[in-house]
Design an enzyme around this catalytic site. Sequence first.
Site, short mmCIF file in Angstrom:
data_model
loop_
_atom_site.label_atom_id
_atom_site.label_comp_id
_atom_site.label_asym_id
_atom_site.label_seq_id
_atom_site.Cartn_x
_atom_site.Cartn_y
_atom_site.Cartn_z
N ASN A 114 74.27 -27.14 -41.08
CA ASN A 114 74.95 -28.20 -40.04
C ASN A 114 73.63 -28.68 -39.18
O ASN A 114 73.84 -29.29 -38.18
CB ASN A 114 75.62 -27.13 -39.07
N ARG A 251 68.75 -22.54 -28.57
CA ARG A 251 69.36 -21.37 -28.15
C ARG A 251 69.18 -21.38 -26.65
O ARG A 251 67.89 -21.64 -26.14
CB ARG A 251 68.92 -20.00 -28.66
N GLN A 280 77.16 -16.31 -24.42
CA GLN A 280 78.27 -17.36 -24.92
C GLN A 280 79.44 -16.36 -25.02
O GLN A 280 79.28 -15.31 -25.85
CB GLN A 280 77.78 -17.89 -26.16
N HIS A 299 78.93 -24.67 -26.98
CA HIS A 299 78.31 -24.92 -28.38
C HIS A 299 79.29 -25.33 -29.33
O HIS A 299 80.07 -24.62 -30.16
CB HIS A 299 77.93 -23.38 -28.67
P1 NAI Z 1 64.54 -24.28 -39.43
O1 NAI Z 1 64.05 -22.83 -39.95
O2 NAI Z 1 64.62 -25.20 -40.74
O3 NAI Z 1 63.40 -24.84 -38.63
C1 NAI Z 1 62.95 -24.00 -37.31
C2 NAI Z 1 61.30 -24.46 -37.19
O4 NAI Z 1 60.78 -23.74 -36.11
C3 NAI Z 1 60.52 -23.98 -38.46
O5 NAI Z 1 59.83 -25.24 -38.80
C4 NAI Z 1 59.68 -22.94 -37.75
O6 NAI Z 1 58.44 -23.06 -38.36
C5 NAI Z 1 59.58 -23.20 -36.35
N1 NAI Z 1 59.48 -22.10 -35.61
C6 NAI Z 1 59.98 -20.81 -35.55
N2 NAI Z 1 59.34 -20.15 -34.41
C7 NAI Z 1 58.36 -20.94 -33.81
C8 NAI Z 1 57.44 -20.65 -32.66
N3 NAI Z 1 57.28 -19.42 -32.21
N4 NAI Z 1 56.67 -21.72 -32.47
C9 NAI Z 1 56.59 -22.74 -33.34
N5 NAI Z 1 57.62 -23.28 -34.13
C10 NAI Z 1 58.38 -22.01 -34.56
O7 NAI Z 1 65.88 -24.31 -38.61
P2 NAI Z 1 66.73 -25.30 -38.13
O8 NAI Z 1 67.91 -25.38 -39.41
O9 NAI Z 1 65.93 -26.55 -37.86
O10 NAI Z 1 67.19 -24.70 -36.91
C11 NAI Z 1 66.41 -24.48 -35.80
C12 NAI Z 1 67.45 -23.59 -34.81
O11 NAI Z 1 68.54 -24.35 -34.20
C13 NAI Z 1 68.14 -22.52 -35.33
O12 NAI Z 1 67.46 -21.11 -35.55
C14 NAI Z 1 69.29 -22.29 -34.36
O13 NAI Z 1 68.77 -21.34 -33.26
C15 NAI Z 1 69.37 -23.68 -33.93
N6 NAI Z 1 70.74 -24.38 -34.16
C16 NAI Z 1 71.66 -24.41 -33.24
C17 NAI Z 1 72.93 -25.18 -33.92
C18 NAI Z 1 73.96 -25.73 -32.72
O14 NAI Z 1 75.06 -25.74 -33.10
N7 NAI Z 1 73.67 -26.03 -31.58
C19 NAI Z 1 73.25 -25.23 -35.24
C20 NAI Z 1 72.19 -24.93 -36.28
C21 NAI Z 1 70.96 -24.30 -35.64
#
Ligand code: NAI
Length: 351
Positions: A114, A251, A280, A299
Amino acid sequence: MKVVAVLYPGGSAAEETPELLGCAENALGLREMVEAKGHELVALTDTGSELDRHLPTVDVLIATPFWPAYITRERIEKAPKLRLLLTAGVGSDHFDLAAAAERNITVAEITGSNVVSVAEHVVMQILTLVRNYIPSYKEVIDGGWDIGKIAAKAHDLEDKIVGIVGMGRIGQRVAARLKPFDVQTYYYDYRRLNTPEEQVLGARYMPLDALIPQCDVISINIPLTPQTDGLFNRERLYSMKKGAYLVNTARGRIVDTDALVEVMNAGHLAGYAGDVWYPQPAPPGHPWRNMPNHAMTPHVSGTSLEAQKRYADGIRDCLLHFFEGRPLQRDYLIVDGGKVVSPSYSYAYQK
Ligand code: NAI
């Protein structure tokens, strides 16, 4: 095997729109397949006592970030047969990953399913805030024509500095979509992109505490981990530029609930948007519902009909692999073999 899926209630839309796969009524379109393979599927919406009743007998538990079943260490202890936790979507913070790893329970999510849906929502909400859309829309509904009141707080996005915190799949898609608006993009991530990637996205790396005070707009796109819980605390929120905008589709807990209310009431930020809350569903009295200058949604960003099809397909794929004793697709794995293995989460769980 017993598969329990805890999903949001679809209500009348469940029947009217069969493509609404993410609701409990339509159970990700899995029922026929699971039963044909000789297993049991229970789909429910109750994240409390009804779910607890199934814990002693569940083998596979599916949860969704949009209506999260919080699977704590205590709940994992009450589920002796549990071997697989699946997230219908992206972001598995509703599971206690450390407890799952200790019990050698595999955790997987549908990586990438997504990310476009969320990136589009982020761009929409940035424009909503910067262009002052919500008060403008309300003016129409209320029968008014007060151009001055609206225009006094409306800006162009062009030439603004946008900061992306978390340059993963969503962060990169936000940067790519904003590039044609001629913004200046800074980003922070603990994994830095390589130079050609930075050039394609037009984004410059900056440490977090250097990035925050410079930006007109910040989009949060990191996972919730023990390290990012409360990352945007009172001090960081006040270190944002006065009049800046913050969008959080990652989040709810990444932003300190009470500190945000204080900062918004003080008028330090011009706007806040996003679609993630804690807990939530957000209770009717959640303080973010009524703080000034917000443009939040429930959400929903990652559960467009297209996204639901993609994450339902991914869950089906995981279950088929699991039933047949085959390893799950590597990209989907968050916890495997007793360890947090996803590169986006493992940093926070390294001992
Ligand atoms: P991803 O794993 O592709 O990207 C996350 C990035 O955050 C990575 O590049 C990682 O290196 C970085 N990261 C992790 N911890 C970190 C930290 N402490 N400091 C700096 N950088 C850090 O994940 P994606 O697909 O981009 O999703 C990100 C987040 O978005 C998900 O974990 C989820 O919580 C949220 N999400 C929300 C949705 C919604 O419907 N609102 C749907 C999909 C994801």
